[in-house]
Design an enzyme around this catalytic site. Structure first.
Site, PDB file in Angstrom:
ATOM      1  N   HIS A 155     -37.759 -26.351   7.114  1.00 15.71           N
ATOM      2  CA  HIS A 155     -36.497 -26.375   7.854  1.00 15.71           C
ATOM      3  C   HIS A 155     -36.686 -27.256   9.084  1.00 15.71           C
ATOM      4  CE1 HIS A 155     -33.165 -23.745   9.961  1.00 15.71           C
ATOM      5  NE2 HIS A 155     -32.879 -25.040   9.969  1.00 15.71           N
ATOM      6  N   THR A 181     -33.197 -17.698  10.840  1.00 11.90           N
ATOM      7  CA  THR A 181     -31.814 -17.819  10.358  1.00 11.90           C
ATOM      8  C   THR A 181     -31.244 -16.428  10.100  1.00 11.90           C
ATOM      9  OG1 THR A 181     -32.617 -19.822   9.293  1.00 11.90           O
ATOM     10  CG2 THR A 181     -30.378 -19.119   8.751  1.00 11.90           C
ATOM     11  N   HIS A 231     -35.331 -14.963   2.287  1.00  9.47           N
ATOM     12  CA  HIS A 231     -35.311 -14.462   3.659  1.00  9.47           C
ATOM     13  C   HIS A 231     -35.729 -13.002   3.719  1.00  9.47           C
ATOM     14  CE1 HIS A 231     -34.453 -13.974   7.886  1.00  9.47           C
ATOM     15  NE2 HIS A 231     -34.434 -15.283   7.936  1.00  9.47           N
ATOM     16  N   HIS A 249     -44.071 -21.990   9.371  1.00  9.09           N
ATOM     17  CA  HIS A 249     -44.929 -21.327  10.357  1.00  9.09           C
ATOM     18  C   HIS A 249     -46.341 -21.895  10.430  1.00  9.09           C
ATOM     19  CE1 HIS A 249     -41.732 -19.122  11.786  1.00  9.09           C
ATOM     20  NE2 HIS A 249     -41.517 -18.451  10.677  1.00  9.09           N
ATOM     21  N   ARG A 257     -35.351 -27.962  12.107  1.00  8.11           N
ATOM     22  CA  ARG A 257     -34.328 -27.413  13.017  1.00  8.11           C
ATOM     23  C   ARG A 257     -33.928 -28.466  14.036  1.00  8.11           C
ATOM     24  NH1 ARG A 257     -34.055 -21.472  12.859  1.00  8.11           N
ATOM     25  NH2 ARG A 257     -32.667 -21.737  14.627  1.00  8.11           N
TER      26      ARG A 257
HETATM   27  N1  PXP Z   1     -34.566 -19.358   2.872  1.00  6.80           N
HETATM   28  C1  PXP Z   1     -33.937 -19.884   3.952  1.00  6.80           C
HETATM   29  C2  PXP Z   1     -32.683 -20.656   3.716  1.00  6.80           C
HETATM   30  C3  PXP Z   1     -34.455 -19.717   5.242  1.00  6.80           C
HETATM   31  O1  PXP Z   1     -33.814 -20.240   6.301  1.00  6.80           O
HETATM   32  C4  PXP Z   1     -35.671 -19.017   5.405  1.00  6.80           C
HETATM   33  C5  PXP Z   1     -36.262 -18.843   6.775  1.00  6.80           C
HETATM   34  O2  PXP Z   1     -36.583 -20.071   7.321  1.00  6.80           O
HETATM   35  C6  PXP Z   1     -36.303 -18.529   4.259  1.00  6.80           C
HETATM   36  C7  PXP Z   1     -35.723 -18.685   3.005  1.00  6.80           C
HETATM   37  C8  PXP Z   1     -37.636 -17.823   4.325  1.00  6.80           C
HETATM   38  O3  PXP Z   1     -37.536 -16.637   5.031  1.00  6.80           O
HETATM   39  P1  PXP Z   1     -38.867 -15.823   5.362  1.00  6.80           P
HETATM   40  O4  PXP Z   1     -39.666 -16.661   6.310  1.00  6.80           O
HETATM   41  O5  PXP Z   1     -38.348 -14.566   5.976  1.00  6.80           O
HETATM   42  O6  PXP Z   1     -39.574 -15.607   4.064  1.00  6.80           O
END
Ligand code: PXP
Length: 245
Positions: A49, A107, A198, A16, A51
């Protein structure tokens, strides 16, 4: 003052930072600057990531990070030949294979390893032949763990979204924690290394960090959001404190 060490390593997901940078099309904030601040603030690894739609992280970013970071780079990727070829060139420390849908905001769930078992096994083999450890982002359930173990991956990352969503409903939260604990125990029995992530934030992270056998948490949104108020180094310090609570 040092925070108590938590059981798990902390991977800081900086996707982000790139989202914000891309909003204006210039290089502000500079991803590499923030990655280095995270590293200096004690992030055990940096996660990104790439994408398929390149909505935040771009190809040049991952090579820049690999070149300048001292901590390991964790590369999240879809089951895409194009991204696989980039990973093979990049040679990150770890690759975490995630499901990806273009319409999703983030995701949304774990990878269906059973459905794509041959492809996952093929990706794992090619990545691991280059010394890249492979993790599969899966739901914390036994069938998914069993399927992941059969692919030859080094480990799994459990999707903690269901736990995070259930957090304000105590009985459901307890149930989701039990699922995570049981799935972790099963994964360890299969010899898999266990990570999680996540939807983890300053309020819900402690219970996951306390699960025996989970060695790494990957956290993005909560840390980057908090950093706007207090700065990235303080946001990472606060997360470590929350993990150890
Ligand atoms: N782990 C994976 C595999 C993810 O795809 C993500 C989101 O990109 C995260 C962790 C981190 O999630 P959050 O941004 O909700 O902390």
């Amino acid at each position: 003052m040092q925070a108590e060490p938590a059981a798990s390593k902390l991977g800081v997901n900086i996707d982000h930072v790139a989202t914000l940078r891309n909003a204006r099309g210039e290089n502000d904030p500079a991803l590499i600057e923030l990655a280095l601040i995270a590293q200096n603030a004690g992030a055990d690894l940096i996660t990104v990531h790439l994408r398929e739609d390149r909505r935040h992280i771009r190809d040049a970013d991952v090579f820049d990070l690999k070149k300048h970071l001292k901590v390991p780079l964790n590369f999240e990727m879809a089951l895409s030949e194009e991204i696989l070829n980039i990973a093979l060139k990049l040679e990150p420390s770890t690759a975490c294979i995630v499901p990806e849908r273009r319409e999703e905001i983030t995701t949304e769930g774990g990878l269906n390893v059973t459905q794509f078992s041959d492809t996952v096994a093929h990706f794992s083999e090619r990545l691991q032949a280059k010394g890249i450890e492979v993790f599969l982002f899966i739901e914390p359930d036994l069938a998914a763990v069993k399927a992941a173990a059969a692919t030859g991956a080094r480990g799994i990352e459990f999707h903690t979204g269901a736990y995070a969503r259930a957090f304000t409903h105590l009985p459901q939260r307890k149930l989701e924690l039990k699922r995570l604990e049981a799935a972790t125990a099963a994964a360890l029995d299969f010899g898999l290394e266990v990570h999680a992530g996540h939807g983890l934030n300053y309020f819900n992270v402690a219970a996951v960090a306390a699960i025996d056998g989970i060695t790494e948490l990957n956290i993005g949104h909560a840390i980057i959001a908090r950093s706007l108020a207090v700065g990235l180094d303080e946001a990472i310090f606060e997360m470590r404190t929350a993990m150890a609570r």
